[in-house]
Design an enzyme around this catalytic site. Structure first.
Site, PDB file in Angstrom:
ATOM      1  N   THR A 161      21.399 -24.956 -11.052  1.00 23.25           N
ATOM      2  CA  THR A 161      20.330 -24.273 -11.782  1.00 23.25           C
ATOM      3  C   THR A 161      19.979 -25.002 -13.074  1.00 23.25           C
ATOM      4  OG1 THR A 161      19.919 -22.260 -13.058  1.00 23.25           O
ATOM      5  CG2 THR A 161      22.206 -22.827 -12.726  1.00 23.25           C
ATOM      6  N   ASN A 184       7.642 -14.044 -20.298  1.00 25.84           N
ATOM      7  CA  ASN A 184       7.902 -12.890 -19.426  1.00 25.84           C
ATOM      8  C   ASN A 184       6.791 -11.848 -19.508  1.00 25.84           C
ATOM      9  OD1 ASN A 184      10.316 -14.032 -18.602  1.00 25.84           O
ATOM     10  ND2 ASN A 184      11.542 -12.929 -20.120  1.00 25.84           N
ATOM     11  N   TYR A 231      27.326 -16.773 -16.311  1.00 24.47           N
ATOM     12  CA  TYR A 231      26.744 -17.319 -15.069  1.00 24.47           C
ATOM     13  C   TYR A 231      26.529 -18.822 -15.198  1.00 24.47           C
ATOM     14  CZ  TYR A 231      23.063 -18.852 -11.870  1.00 24.47           C
ATOM     15  OH  TYR A 231      22.319 -19.572 -10.954  1.00 24.47           O
ATOM     16  N   LYS A 288      16.137  -8.993  -9.855  1.00 25.91           N
ATOM     17  CA  LYS A 288      15.520 -10.093 -10.591  1.00 25.91           C
ATOM     18  C   LYS A 288      14.112  -9.677 -11.025  1.00 25.91           C
ATOM     19  CE  LYS A 288      19.182 -12.584  -9.536  1.00 25.91           C
ATOM     20  NZ  LYS A 288      19.426 -13.366  -8.355  1.00 25.91           N
ATOM     21  N   LYS A 317      29.498 -14.251   2.638  1.00 21.06           N
ATOM     22  CA  LYS A 317      30.397 -13.101   2.490  1.00 21.06           C
ATOM     23  C   LYS A 317      29.656 -11.778   2.688  1.00 21.06           C
ATOM     24  CE  LYS A 317      33.396 -11.069  -1.067  1.00 21.06           C
ATOM     25  NZ  LYS A 317      33.839 -11.172  -2.469  1.00 21.06           N
ATOM     26  N   ALA A 363      26.076 -20.622  -1.855  1.00 21.03           N
ATOM     27  CA  ALA A 363      26.743 -19.334  -2.118  1.00 21.03           C
ATOM     28  C   ALA A 363      27.139 -19.259  -3.583  1.00 21.03           C
ATOM     29  CB  ALA A 363      27.975 -19.197  -1.232  1.00 21.03           C
ATOM     30  N   PHE A 367      18.855 -14.942  -0.978  1.00 24.55           N
ATOM     31  CA  PHE A 367      17.415 -15.181  -1.180  1.00 24.55           C
ATOM     32  C   PHE A 367      17.035 -16.625  -0.824  1.00 24.55           C
ATOM     33  CE2 PHE A 367      14.463 -16.352  -4.899  1.00 24.55           C
ATOM     34  CZ  PHE A 367      13.311 -16.149  -4.169  1.00 24.55           C
TER      35      PHE A 367
HETATM   36  P1  NAD Z   1      21.556 -14.673  -4.063  1.00 27.27           P
HETATM   37  O1  NAD Z   1      22.385 -13.871  -5.010  1.00 27.27           O
HETATM   38  O2  NAD Z   1      20.299 -14.099  -3.540  1.00 27.27           O
HETATM   39  O3  NAD Z   1      22.427 -15.086  -2.799  1.00 27.27           O
HETATM   40  C1  NAD Z   1      23.748 -15.547  -2.905  1.00 27.27           C
HETATM   41  C2  NAD Z   1      24.383 -15.498  -1.523  1.00 27.27           C
HETATM   42  O4  NAD Z   1      25.732 -15.962  -1.647  1.00 27.27           O
HETATM   43  C3  NAD Z   1      24.448 -14.085  -0.927  1.00 27.27           C
HETATM   44  O5  NAD Z   1      24.031 -14.095   0.412  1.00 27.27           O
HETATM   45  C4  NAD Z   1      25.921 -13.724  -1.048  1.00 27.27           C
HETATM   46  O6  NAD Z   1      26.353 -12.818  -0.042  1.00 27.27           O
HETATM   47  C5  NAD Z   1      26.589 -15.083  -0.934  1.00 27.27           C
HETATM   48  N1  NAD Z   1      27.911 -15.101  -1.578  1.00 27.27           N
HETATM   49  C6  NAD Z   1      28.234 -14.659  -2.821  1.00 27.27           C
HETATM   50  N2  NAD Z   1      29.539 -14.790  -3.052  1.00 27.27           N
HETATM   51  C7  NAD Z   1      30.069 -15.353  -1.936  1.00 27.27           C
HETATM   52  C8  NAD Z   1      31.386 -15.744  -1.570  1.00 27.27           C
HETATM   53  N3  NAD Z   1      32.416 -15.574  -2.414  1.00 27.27           N
HETATM   54  N4  NAD Z   1      31.579 -16.309  -0.357  1.00 27.27           N
HETATM   55  C9  NAD Z   1      30.532 -16.485   0.497  1.00 27.27           C
HETATM   56  N5  NAD Z   1      29.282 -16.099   0.213  1.00 27.27           N
HETATM   57  C10 NAD Z   1      29.039 -15.552  -0.994  1.00 27.27           C
HETATM   58  O7  NAD Z   1      21.306 -16.051  -4.820  1.00 27.27           O
HETATM   59  P2  NAD Z   1      20.024 -16.996  -4.816  1.00 27.27           P
HETATM   60  O8  NAD Z   1      19.103 -16.547  -5.872  1.00 27.27           O
HETATM   61  O9  NAD Z   1      19.551 -17.172  -3.435  1.00 27.27           O
HETATM   62  O10 NAD Z   1      20.704 -18.354  -5.327  1.00 27.27           O
HETATM   63  C11 NAD Z   1      21.290 -19.265  -4.395  1.00 27.27           C
HETATM   64  C12 NAD Z   1      21.819 -20.473  -5.132  1.00 27.27           C
HETATM   65  O11 NAD Z   1      20.760 -21.107  -5.843  1.00 27.27           O
HETATM   66  C13 NAD Z   1      22.878 -20.138  -6.184  1.00 27.27           C
HETATM   67  O12 NAD Z   1      23.840 -21.158  -6.169  1.00 27.27           O
HETATM   68  C14 NAD Z   1      22.107 -20.135  -7.502  1.00 27.27           C
HETATM   69  O13 NAD Z   1      22.953 -20.474  -8.570  1.00 27.27           O
HETATM   70  C15 NAD Z   1      21.080 -21.217  -7.225  1.00 27.27           C
HETATM   71  N6  NAD Z   1      19.810 -21.083  -7.952  1.00 27.27           N
HETATM   72  C16 NAD Z   1      19.110 -19.910  -7.938  1.00 27.27           C
HETATM   73  C17 NAD Z   1      17.872 -19.835  -8.586  1.00 27.27           C
HETATM   74  C18 NAD Z   1      17.050 -18.577  -8.570  1.00 27.27           C
HETATM   75  O14 NAD Z   1      16.020 -18.524  -9.265  1.00 27.27           O
HETATM   76  N7  NAD Z   1      17.396 -17.563  -7.807  1.00 27.27           N
HETATM   77  C19 NAD Z   1      17.382 -20.963  -9.262  1.00 27.27           C
HETATM   78  C20 NAD Z   1      18.160 -22.147  -9.267  1.00 27.27           C
HETATM   79  C21 NAD Z   1      19.353 -22.191  -8.598  1.00 27.27           C
HETATM   80  O1  DAU Z   2      16.539 -20.561 -14.102  1.00 31.02           O
HETATM   81  C1  DAU Z   2      17.173 -20.395 -12.873  1.00 31.02           C
HETATM   82  C2  DAU Z   2      17.859 -19.059 -12.814  1.00 31.02           C
HETATM   83  O2  DAU Z   2      16.835 -18.072 -12.692  1.00 31.02           O
HETATM   84  C3  DAU Z   2      18.859 -18.936 -11.671  1.00 31.02           C
HETATM   85  O3  DAU Z   2      19.898 -19.853 -11.858  1.00 31.02           O
HETATM   86  C4  DAU Z   2      19.426 -17.525 -11.596  1.00 31.02           C
HETATM   87  O4  DAU Z   2      20.272 -17.400 -10.456  1.00 31.02           O
HETATM   88  C5  DAU Z   2      18.268 -16.545 -11.476  1.00 31.02           C
HETATM   89  O5  DAU Z   2      18.763 -15.212 -11.483  1.00 31.02           O
HETATM   90  C6  DAU Z   2      17.268 -16.742 -12.620  1.00 31.02           C
HETATM   91  O6  DAU Z   2      17.852 -16.325 -13.881  1.00 31.02           O
HETATM   92  P1  DAU Z   2      17.023 -15.504 -14.983  1.00 31.02           P
HETATM   93  O7  DAU Z   2      17.966 -14.796 -15.834  1.00 31.02           O
HETATM   94  O8  DAU Z   2      16.019 -16.393 -15.632  1.00 31.02           O
HETATM   95  O9  DAU Z   2      16.218 -14.493 -13.992  1.00 31.02           O
HETATM   96  P2  DAU Z   2      15.888 -12.936 -14.122  1.00 31.02           P
HETATM   97  O10 DAU Z   2      14.904 -12.604 -13.039  1.00 31.02           O
HETATM   98  O11 DAU Z   2      17.115 -12.115 -14.232  1.00 31.02           O
HETATM   99  O12 DAU Z   2      15.129 -12.846 -15.527  1.00 31.02           O
HETATM  100  C7  DAU Z   2      13.934 -13.585 -15.757  1.00 31.02           C
HETATM  101  C8  DAU Z   2      13.511 -13.334 -17.198  1.00 31.02           C
HETATM  102  O13 DAU Z   2      13.097 -11.955 -17.318  1.00 31.02           O
HETATM  103  C9  DAU Z   2      14.649 -13.492 -18.196  1.00 31.02           C
HETATM  104  O14 DAU Z   2      14.121 -14.026 -19.404  1.00 31.02           O
HETATM  105  C10 DAU Z   2      15.150 -12.078 -18.430  1.00 31.02           C
HETATM  106  C11 DAU Z   2      13.902 -11.247 -18.256  1.00 31.02           C
HETATM  107  N1  DAU Z   2      14.093  -9.905 -17.700  1.00 31.02           N
HETATM  108  C12 DAU Z   2      14.812  -9.776 -16.562  1.00 31.02           C
HETATM  109  C13 DAU Z   2      15.019  -8.548 -15.980  1.00 31.02           C
HETATM  110  C14 DAU Z   2      15.844  -8.389 -14.721  1.00 31.02           C
HETATM  111  C15 DAU Z   2      13.499  -8.807 -18.297  1.00 31.02           C
HETATM  112  O15 DAU Z   2      12.805  -8.915 -19.334  1.00 31.02           O
HETATM  113  N2  DAU Z   2      13.682  -7.581 -17.728  1.00 31.02           N
HETATM  114  C16 DAU Z   2      14.424  -7.397 -16.586  1.00 31.02           C
HETATM  115  O16 DAU Z   2      14.578  -6.239 -16.127  1.00 31.02           O
END
Ligand code: NAD
Ligand code: DAU
Length: 351
Positions: free
Chosen positions: A131, A256, A157, A196, A35, A83, A12
């Site tokens: 994060t 939420n 996590y 998510k 990966k 990753a 993402f």
């Molecule tokens: P995501 O799950 O959408 O993407 C992760 C990517 O990493 C995927 O393309 C997956 O194929 C790759 N990957 C996983 N395991 C791997 C491995 N062993 N080797 C190589 N590639 C691998 O995650 P995202 O939401 O895009 O998050 C990206 C980064 O940002 C992460 O480090 C996450 O902790 C951090 N982050 C995410 C959020 C969020 O809200 N999504 C917020 C803050 C920080």
């Molecule tokens: O804060 C940064 C983090 O945000 C990142 O590091 C993580 O990679 C990312 O997945 C995200 O984590 P959260 O756990 O906050 O995100 P998620 O979308 O899973 O959930 C958001 C909020 O909504 C959390 O309080 C849990 C709640 N939730 C989530 C899901 C999937 C629900 O109530 N129902 C649901 O089905």
């Protein structure tokens, strides 16, 4: 031309970072190492896959020999490491995958980078994407996470991300490797995997399925549009001070339940449903184990020191996100059915 390794670029946030670097920085050749787990999808990058300064590399960062070989072959100048296993609920059922990818995978990259850069370390940068979850949960409504907030991770996590952050800092302190870490709040926007909260709800509203709200829906998250996060990463990569941490967030806290209600109202309007129709899908379900109550980022350091600020208001970003999912139903169908795996993984495995 310099070579930058971006890991997790098919996911993402990574796909938005890869696109930004490929389009904006022609002085860099961008290598995207991924990966292609369930979360990685090369359909996120079809618009730039033919660009002359872009190469996709399929591989697992947990495989140390593979990572070493890749660094020996390409001698990357810099790394932006995204990753990771990223979904909290999955970490509760399968913590070890998170330890392998997030901790061991990060250690492998650090080791390979140190070996490759040992003769001119100061000319390189290892940028680790982390994060706000490493700071734990806020209980006092006046409090924010700053760069000085002590780590207190609560889920497998966040513990695995905290472990990787500590390793990155250890390489700075011990080996003087230039590193920078950013800790960002919850991202939303196009291409987010529909496990998510926001894309899950958009998908379920469109298909008249229940909207699962964990517990009472009172948990608070701080939301940032993914392109604004990618812009922040660009700014920190170019201007951030080695050894420093920067928090990234939009001062945009939502309970939420309020967020899901807002999404329901937007979806009613977009789908031509009577107001209040989609809210009927809200279903309270068993709470997430160890569910952190509130995250809230104080982003003043990056704003004041590096001049970054978010470009989008939340309602505007949410509308854009809804529009993207409604006009990319094929993307959503493919990821929910798993169909994209067969095509893309087959294509790369045969090379
Ligand atoms: P995501 O799950 O959408 O993407 C992760 C990517 O990493 C995927 O393309 C997956 O194929 C790759 N990957 C996983 N395991 C791997 C491995 N062993 N080797 C190589 N590639 C691998 O995650 P995202 O939401 O895009 O998050 C990206 C980064 O940002 C992460 O480090 C996450 O902790 C951090 N982050 C995410 C959020 C969020 O809200 N999504 C917020 C803050 C920080
Ligand atoms: O804060 C940064 C983090 O945000 C990142 O590091 C993580 O990679 C990312 O997945 C995200 O984590 P959260 O756990 O906050 O995100 P998620 O979308 O899973 O959930 C958001 C909020 O909504 C959390 O309080 C849990 C709640 N939730 C989530 C899901 C999937 C629900 O109530 N129902 C649901 O089905």
């Amino acid at each position: 031309m310099k070579k930058i390794l971006i890991t997790g670029g098919a996911g993402f946030i990574g796909s938005h970072v890869v696109r930004l670097f490929v389009n904006r920085h022609s002085d860099y050749h961008v290598f995207n190492l991924d990966k292609l787990t369930y979360a990685g999808n090369l359909a996120n990058l079809t618009d730039i896959e033919q660009a002359p300064n872009y190469t996709f590399l399929k591989g697992d960062i947990v495989d140390a020999a593979f990572v070493d070989g890749l660094f020996a072959e390409h001698r990357f100048d810099d790394v932006i490491h995204l990753a990771a296993e990223s979904h909290v609920d999955r970490s509760i059922t399968d913590p070890l995958s998170f330890v392998y990818t997030n901790v061991v995978g990060t250690a492998n990259l650090l080791n390979a980078a140190r070996r490759t850069w040992q003769d001119d370390l100061p000319n390189h940068l290892f940028y680790h994407i982390s994060t706000d979850e490493v700071y734990g949960s806020l209980h006092n409504p006046e409090e924010f996470f700053t760069e000085e907030t002590p780590y207190d991770p609560q889920s497998p996590y966040s513990a695995s991300k905290a472990g990787s952050d500590h390793l990155v800092r250890a390489y700075y302190n011990t080996y003087k490797m230039p590193v920078v870490i950013t800790n960002c709040s919850n991202n939303y926007g196009p291409n987010q995997f529909p496990e998510k909260l926001i894309p899950l709800c958009i998908h379920n509203i469109a298909h008249n399925k229940p909207l699962p709200i964990y517990g009472k829906g009172e948990n608070v998250r701080d939301w940032l549009y993914v392109v604004d996060h990618a812009r922040a990463i660009d700014v920190v990569f170019h201007q951030g001070k080695p050894g420093e941490t920067y928090n990234i967030g939009g001062f945009n806290e939502w309970r939420n339940i309020d967020l899901v209600r807002l999404l329901c109202r937007i979806m009613d309007r977009k789908l031509g449903r009577p107001e209040g129709e989609s809210e009927k899908l809200i279903t309270y379900v068993t709470d997430r184990a160890g569910h952190d109550l509130r995250y809230a980022i104080d982003a003043k350091k990056i704003m004041h020191e590096l001049g970054w600020k978010p470009s989008l208001q939340f309602e505007e970003g949410l509308e854009k996100t809804v529009d993207w999912y409604l006009s990319n139903t094929e993307w959503l169908t493919n990821v929910t059915s798993g169909a994209y795996k067969h095509y893309y993984q087959g294509q790369y495995e045969s090379r």
